[in-house]
Design a protein around this motif. Structure first.
Motif, short mmCIF file in Angstrom:
data_model
loop_
_atom_site.label_atom_id
_atom_site.label_comp_id
_atom_site.label_asym_id
_atom_site.label_seq_id
_atom_site.Cartn_x
_atom_site.Cartn_y
_atom_site.Cartn_z
N VAL A 210 0.85 -1.21 0.00
CA VAL A 210 0.00 0.00 0.00
C VAL A 210 0.88 1.25 0.00
CG1 VAL A 210 -2.08 -1.02 1.04
CG2 VAL A 210 -0.40 0.06 2.51
N LEU A 211 2.02 1.18 0.67
CA LEU A 211 2.89 2.36 0.71
C LEU A 211 3.57 2.61 -0.64
CD1 LEU A 211 4.13 1.92 4.33
CD2 LEU A 211 3.08 3.99 3.39
N LEU A 212 3.86 1.53 -1.37
CA LEU A 212 4.41 1.71 -2.72
C LEU A 212 3.39 2.41 -3.62
CD1 LEU A 212 6.33 -1.66 -3.29
CD2 LEU A 212 7.32 0.63 -3.49
N ILE A 213 2.11 1.98 -3.52
CA ILE A 213 1.08 2.64 -4.35
C ILE A 213 0.94 4.11 -3.93
CG2 ILE A 213 -1.35 2.68 -5.00
CD1 ILE A 213 -1.47 -0.34 -4.49
N ALA A 214 0.86 4.34 -2.62
CA ALA A 214 0.70 5.71 -2.13
C ALA A 214 1.84 6.59 -2.61
CB ALA A 214 0.63 5.72 -0.60
N ASP A 215 3.05 6.06 -2.55
CA ASP A 215 4.24 6.81 -2.98
C ASP A 215 4.16 7.13 -4.47
OD1 ASP A 215 7.08 7.67 -2.69
OD2 ASP A 215 7.44 5.95 -3.99
N LYS A 216 3.74 6.15 -5.26
CA LYS A 216 3.67 6.36 -6.72
C LYS A 216 2.62 7.42 -7.06
CE LYS A 216 4.93 5.36 -10.90
NZ LYS A 216 6.30 5.68 -11.30
N LEU A 217 1.50 7.41 -6.29
CA LEU A 217 0.42 8.36 -6.58
C LEU A 217 0.63 9.71 -5.88
CD1 LEU A 217 -0.84 5.83 -7.80
CD2 LEU A 217 -2.99 6.41 -6.69
N GLY A 218 1.71 9.81 -5.11
CA GLY A 218 1.98 11.07 -4.42
C GLY A 218 1.02 11.35 -3.29
N ILE A 219 0.57 10.27 -2.63
CA ILE A 219 -0.39 10.41 -1.53
C ILE A 219 0.33 10.21 -0.20
CG2 ILE A 219 -2.31 9.20 -0.39
CD1 ILE A 219 -3.11 8.48 -3.34
N GLN A 220 -0.01 11.05 0.76
CA GLN A 220 0.54 10.90 2.11
C GLN A 220 -0.54 10.27 2.98
OE1 GLN A 220 3.80 12.23 3.01
NE2 GLN A 220 3.39 10.84 4.70
N PRO A 221 -0.47 8.94 3.25
CA PRO A 221 -1.55 8.33 4.05
C PRO A 221 -1.58 8.90 5.47
CG PRO A 221 -0.12 6.65 3.07
CD PRO A 221 0.57 7.96 2.89
N SER A 222 -2.79 9.03 6.01
CA SER A 222 -2.90 9.49 7.40
C SER A 222 -2.63 8.33 8.36
CB SER A 222 -4.29 10.08 7.65
OG SER A 222 -5.28 9.20 7.16
N LYS A 223 -2.85 7.10 7.85
CA LYS A 223 -2.67 5.91 8.71
C LYS A 223 -2.50 4.69 7.80
CE LYS A 223 -6.38 4.31 10.88
NZ LYS A 223 -7.52 4.16 11.76
N VAL A 224 -1.63 3.76 8.22
CA VAL A 224 -1.51 2.48 7.50
C VAL A 224 -1.73 1.37 8.50
CG1 VAL A 224 0.09 0.93 6.29
CG2 VAL A 224 0.06 3.35 5.72
N ILE A 225 -2.63 0.44 8.19
CA ILE A 225 -2.80 -0.70 9.09
C ILE A 225 -2.59 -2.00 8.32
CG2 ILE A 225 -4.39 0.48 10.67
CD1 ILE A 225 -6.60 -1.37 9.44
N GLU A 226 -2.29 -3.03 9.08
CA GLU A 226 -1.99 -4.34 8.48
C GLU A 226 -2.46 -5.41 9.45
OE1 GLU A 226 2.12 -5.67 6.34
OE2 GLU A 226 2.18 -5.34 8.47
N PHE A 227 -3.10 -6.45 8.95
CA PHE A 227 -3.44 -7.58 9.83
C PHE A 227 -3.53 -8.86 9.03
CE2 PHE A 227 -7.83 -7.93 8.48
CZ PHE A 227 -8.18 -6.64 8.12
N GLN A 228 -3.48 -9.98 9.76
CA GLN A 228 -3.63 -11.30 9.13
C GLN A 228 -4.60 -12.12 9.95
OE1 GLN A 228 -0.28 -12.92 6.96
NE2 GLN A 228 1.03 -12.20 8.58
N GLU A 229 -5.39 -12.94 9.25
CA GLU A 229 -6.33 -13.79 9.99
C GLU A 229 -6.48 -15.13 9.29
OE1 GLU A 229 -9.60 -11.10 10.00
OE2 GLU A 229 -10.24 -11.64 8.00
N PRO A 230 -6.71 -16.19 10.07
CA PRO A 230 -6.94 -17.50 9.45
C PRO A 230 -8.32 -17.56 8.80
CG PRO A 230 -7.04 -17.67 11.85
CD PRO A 230 -6.74 -16.24 11.54
N ILE A 231 -8.45 -18.44 7.81
CA ILE A 231 -9.75 -18.65 7.16
C ILE A 231 -10.22 -20.05 7.53
CG2 ILE A 231 -10.95 -18.78 4.92
CD1 ILE A 231 -8.48 -17.11 3.82
N GLU A 232 -11.37 -20.13 8.19
CA GLU A 232 -11.85 -21.42 8.70
C GLU A 232 -12.56 -22.21 7.60
OE1 GLU A 232 -13.91 -21.04 12.41
OE2 GLU A 232 -14.85 -23.00 12.16
N ALA A 233 -12.21 -23.50 7.46
CA ALA A 233 -12.90 -24.36 6.48
C ALA A 233 -14.30 -24.66 6.99
CB ALA A 233 -12.11 -25.65 6.28
N LYS A 234 -15.31 -24.37 6.14
CA LYS A 234 -16.70 -24.59 6.55
C LYS A 234 -17.13 -26.06 6.37
CE LYS A 234 -17.49 -20.28 7.56
NZ LYS A 234 -16.78 -20.06 8.82
N GLU A 235 -16.31 -26.80 5.63
CA GLU A 235 -16.57 -28.24 5.42
C GLU A 235 -15.23 -28.90 5.13
OE1 GLU A 235 -18.96 -28.44 1.82
OE2 GLU A 235 -17.70 -26.94 0.92
#
Ligand SMILES: NC(=O)c1ccc[n+]([C@@H]2O[C@H](COP(=O)([O-])OP(=O)(O)OC[C@H]3O[C@@H](n4cnc5c(N)ncnc54)[C@H](OP(=O)(O)O)[C@@H]3O)[C@@H](O)[C@H]2O)c1
Length: 342
Positions: A210-235
């Motif tokens: 996201v920071l590479l895109i922001a940099d290319k577009l000349g945008i200064q983000p006010s905040k950057v967040i990142e997270f990871q989560e498992p995906i549960e198999a429903k069957e």
């Protein structure tokens, strides 16, 4: 440095893992000379590179476990593929620079290192300028699919309001080491715990994208967040002979978001799970809105191709630590090599 093919510049491999084995095979195909190969794996040290990459013949390059070999062999550029975290690979990068070599790396956190490692980024930049060499980190993701490609796709859009880029990859097709780092098939609680403790790294690089895109577009983000989560198999699920039981971990969803004010402006998601349906989808919301979708991109081959295709660009780039945004990657005069017409 010459841009041409047939060994007009020389290359060293730092790390002879899966990525650099693919790279080595492509370098051999293009006639680019490999003068050194470094790895710490005792199963590789002392062996000839040609045998290790399955050429069935020697290349006359013995894998060594010390990087002083760079001082002896003086390659123009080091292709570095050993690890994901800059603090762990910092010495490898800096020793390459101090040996007078340009560096192209796959270290995910080096693709936009000012986010996680601003001090190390400054040190690398200063040393690279001092030694007159260029350092770039890239790859398929981060490096291309969820950053460079979305940036390119903003070109036919007058006004960009939001960018959403998603990559879904079949973890079942990936190497056992990758399946392990996302905890495929483990109980969900174990995966959550593993991610929290850092025992499972999952995917590294959404914030960098996201920071590479922001940099290319000349945008200064006010905040950057990142997270990871498992995906549960429903069957119970089976794809390509790999099974995940109901209630267990089907894969991991990694998300990076850049905000402008309170609004989400850039979102990237990498979903690595057991699935038949692989794709990348990029939506540039704006005037006009543009949607691009593929049927999936092979990660390892894509990464190796990017590394080899960018060698001339990195050799020609100004000294210092650069990102994909600094490159004129479509101006590669070696296109004939890429389309296999040589
Ligand atoms: N940006 C991207 O899109 C992208 C794409 C692919 C890969 N990557 C990253 O690139 C890195 C390499 O990938 P890979 O698939 O080739 O990994 P790999 O198969 O694990 O190979 C890495 C090799 O480097 C060796 N190594 C580790 N530490 C070293 C050191 N200090 N000096 C010399 N050699 C060392 C390893 O030896 P041991 O096995 O003995 O540790 C192994 O042989 C990984 O961090 C991966 O996450 C990024």
């Amino acid at each position: 440095v010459s841009r041409g093919i047939n060994g007009m510049f020389t290359v060293a491999l730092y790390g002879v893992g899966e990525i650099n084995k693919l790279v080595a095979r492509e370098l051999v195909r293009r006639g680019i000379e490999i003068v050194a190969a470094i790895d710490i794996d005792p199963n590789k040290v002392g062996k000839d590179l040609g045998q290790l990459i399955g050429l069935g013949k020697d290349l006359g390059v013995t894998v060594v476990d010390y990087d002083d070999v760079l001082l002896d062999t003086q390659p123009d550029i080091v292709i570095h593929a050993t690890g994901s975290f800059l603090d762990k690979v910092f010495d490898q990068i800096i020793n390459s620079v101090r040996a007078g070599c340009n560096v192209i790396s796959t270290c995910e956190t080096l693709t936009y290192p000012w986010y996680r490692y601003p001090v190390l980024a400054r040190l690398i930049d200063e040393e690279a300028v001092k030694y007159g060499v260029t350092v770039l980190s890239t790859g398929i993701n981060p490096g291309f699919l969820l950053d460079t490609l979305p940036s390119v796709l903003t070109l036919p859009v007058f006004e960009v309001k939001r960018i959403v880029a998603i990559r879904v990859s079949n973890a079942g097709k990936r190497r056992p080491s990758f399946r392990k780092k996302i905890g495929l098939g483990l109980p969900i609680e174990e995966v959550k715990e593993g991610l929290k403790k850092g025992e499972l790294t999952g995917h590294v690089g959404c914030a960098e994208s996201v920071l590479l895109i922001a940099d290319k577009l000349g945008i200064q983000p006010s905040k950057v967040i990142e997270f990871q989560e498992p995906i549960e198999a429903k069957e119970n699920i089976e794809v390509g002979g790999i099974k995940v039981g109901e209630g267990c971990n089907l894969g991991i969803r990694s998300v990076g978001i850049a905000y402008v004010g309170n609004e989400e402006f850039i979102r990237v998601e990498f979903i690595a799970k057991l699935t038949k349906d692989e794709y990348e989808e990029i939506v540039i919301e704006g005037n006009p809105t543009l949607k691009w979708r593929s049927e999936g991109t092979p990660g390892d081959e894509g990464t190796a191709a990017i590394l080899v295709n960018l060698l001339p660009e990195v050799l020609d780039a100004p000294a210092g630590l650069i990102t994909m945004n600094d490159l004129n990657y479509l101006a590669n005069t070696e296109v004939m090599v890429r389309i296999g017409k040589h």
